[in-house]
Every structure is written in C-alpha cells, then in structure tokens.
Design a protein around this motif. Structure first.
Motif, PDB file in Angstrom:
ATOM      1  N   VAL A 169       0.846  -1.209   0.000  1.00  0.00           N
ATOM      2  CA  VAL A 169       0.000   0.000   0.000  1.00  0.00           C
ATOM      3  C   VAL A 169       0.873   1.247   0.000  1.00  0.00           C
ATOM      4  O   VAL A 169       0.641   2.195  -0.773  1.00  0.00           O
ATOM      5  N   VAL A 170       1.895   1.263   0.857  1.00  0.00           N
ATOM      6  CA  VAL A 170       2.783   2.430   0.947  1.00  0.00           C
ATOM      7  C   VAL A 170       3.570   2.595  -0.350  1.00  0.00           C
ATOM      8  O   VAL A 170       3.706   3.717  -0.875  1.00  0.00           O
ATOM      9  N   TYR A 171       4.088   1.493  -0.881  1.00  0.00           N
ATOM     10  CA  TYR A 171       4.876   1.552  -2.118  1.00  0.00           C
ATOM     11  C   TYR A 171       4.033   2.100  -3.266  1.00  0.00           C
ATOM     12  O   TYR A 171       4.472   2.984  -4.013  1.00  0.00           O
ATOM     13  N   HIS A 172       2.819   1.577  -3.424  1.00  0.00           N
ATOM     14  CA  HIS A 172       1.950   2.041  -4.508  1.00  0.00           C
ATOM     15  C   HIS A 172       1.573   3.506  -4.332  1.00  0.00           C
ATOM     16  O   HIS A 172       1.415   4.242  -5.316  1.00  0.00           O
ATOM     17  N   ARG A 173       1.432   3.933  -3.091  1.00  0.00           N
ATOM     18  CA  ARG A 173       1.128   5.347  -2.818  1.00  0.00           C
ATOM     19  C   ARG A 173       2.266   6.228  -3.315  1.00  0.00           C
ATOM     20  O   ARG A 173       2.036   7.271  -3.941  1.00  0.00           O
ATOM     21  N   ILE A 174       3.505   5.791  -3.063  1.00  0.00           N
ATOM     22  CA  ILE A 174       4.675   6.583  -3.458  1.00  0.00           C
ATOM     23  C   ILE A 174       4.818   6.647  -4.976  1.00  0.00           C
ATOM     24  O   ILE A 174       4.957   7.732  -5.556  1.00  0.00           O
ATOM     25  N   ILE A 175       4.792   5.486  -5.643  1.00  0.00           N
ATOM     26  CA  ILE A 175       5.003   5.523  -7.097  1.00  0.00           C
ATOM     27  C   ILE A 175       3.810   6.169  -7.803  1.00  0.00           C
ATOM     28  O   ILE A 175       3.977   6.803  -8.851  1.00  0.00           O
TER      29      ILE A 175
END
Length: 246
Positions: free
Chosen positions: A184-190
């Motif tokens: 979730v955090v990774y997808h938010r960043i990219i």
C-alpha cells in the motif's frame, strides 16, 4: 513513468529485497520530500517489519529442525542402549563383560527422553563424560560409534536450540500481513511520483525513474524466467504421460 511490478508474485525474500532496494532509491533521490517524506519513512519502517517477520519465519523453520534433532538424539540413545542390551542377553558373548560395565553407567544416568530438553542436553553431555574412562570397553563392545553419534546429535541439538532462542525473541506480525501494508505504501509513493511527472518538470525525476525501472525490470525478468521454467516443466510432464489404452 515508474513501471509496475506484480508484487504479489514475489516470494517473501524477493519482496523484502525489492522493497529494501526501492526504499534506498527513494531516500537517495528524496524527491518531493515535503509531500512524500512521511511515506518514504513509512516504507522504511515497513522494510524493518518485513525483516522481523522473515526472522520469525526462519525461527519457525529452525524450530522444526530443532524438534527433528531432538527426536534423532533420542533414537541415538535408544540405539546405544539396545546395542548393549542385545549383547547382555548372551552371557557367553565375548563382549558381555565390557557391555555390562558400560551398561551400568548408562543405566545409572537414567533415561534422557523423560527429561525436559535442556535437562536432557545436560544429562547426555554428562553421560559422555562418565563413559570417557570406559573407552576400551566401548570399543570392545562395538558401542563407541553409537556413543559418538549420540554426543554429536546432542551437540547439534544444543546449537539449534540456541539459534531458536535468539530468533524467537523477535516479535512481529506475519509476513503476509506486513507485505500487504508495505505494498500500500509503495503504490502510494510511485502513484504520487508518476502523477508529479505528468504535472511538473520531468527532468528532475529522470534519474529516479531510470534507477527504479532498472530495479523493476530485474525482478520482472526473474518472474518471467520462473513462469517460463514452470510452463516448460508442466509441458514435459504432459509429454511424459502415458496414453490410455483404447
């Protein structure tokens, strides 16, 4: 644009390594720090949680290995005891006297399988020390090899028990739970970075996007190779199948 990767297809160690490398790149370039710094730090925290979760997985595997080692040393003690017992059935056996002297010490030590793990470890170690003066009798009775295997099995168990004690001191949610939160955090960043690229000066994102896409493509190739290998194996198994008789 930062390319997408099927994160769900990565194995746990691969997922952890990908997120570790990705987090390092985000923190290295530190773009849009005002808006994304908290997400970068959150991803870094998730990587640490994944490391803890992996440690617990390794602990569970190690506990299984330790339990098997415990069972094996019990078997080795039984093997030593039964070897001596078999000789003592026959008073005319030339190995009888030697076996009787060794058995007396073995019996006086007691049955280690009735003890708690640590007490059993100490008892088997003590038995080895007590039998040291009887090396000639052990050789004469053909029991030295059995004792050596028992003592080696005991040493292996104690080493595994120490590893388990160290690993289980780590507390963390399961890897599956942590992975979902990390994704979730990774997808938010990219997602945010890809949006910024479309709205702002693309040149400032060029180096980060290049580095991240090299990383993504590395793991995408790994997944493709694994998929092709699996397909090839399934096809070979299908070719090997025998046709049914008509």
């Amino acid at each position: 644009m930062i390319l997408k990767l099927k994160l769900g297809n990565l194995r746990n160690p691969e997922h952890l390594q990908f997120m570790t490398d990705g987090c390092k790149l985000f923190l290295k370039h530190n773009l849009e720090a005002g808006e994304l710094s908290s997400s970068y730090e959150e991803l870094n925290g998730q990587v640490k949680l994944e490391e803890n979760a992996m440690a617990i997985e390794r602990a569970n595997e190690k506990i299984g290995e330790k339990n098997r080692a415990d069972t094996y040393r019990d078997k080795m003690h039984s093997k030593l005891f039964n070897h001596l017992k078999t000789i003592l059935y026959d008073e005319e056996d030339p190995k009888y006297d030697a076996a009787q002297r060794v058995m007396k010490t073995v019996k006086s030590a007691g049955n280690p399988t009735n003890l708690a793990e640590n007490a059993e470890s100490a008892m088997i170690t003590s038995l080895g020390n007590k039998l040291e003066p009887y090396r000639a009798d052990l050789e004469a009775a053909g029991a030295q090899e059995h004792l050596d295997k028992l003592l080696e099995a005991n040493r292996r168990f104690m080493a595994l028990e120490a590893e388990c004690r160290q690993l289980v001191s780590t507390k963390s949610p399961s890897m599956a739970t942590v992975r979902k939160q990390t994704d979730v955090v990774y997808h938010r960043i990219i997602g945010a970075i890809n949006t910024f690229i479309g709205l702002r000066n693309k040149d400032i994102y060029k180096e980060l996007v290049s580095d991240m896409n090299v990383l993504v493509e590395k793991y995408d190739r790994l997944l493709s190779q694994r998929k092709n290998s699996s397909s090839s194996k399934n096809n070979n198994n299908s070719d090997d199948a025998q046709p049914e008789n008509e």
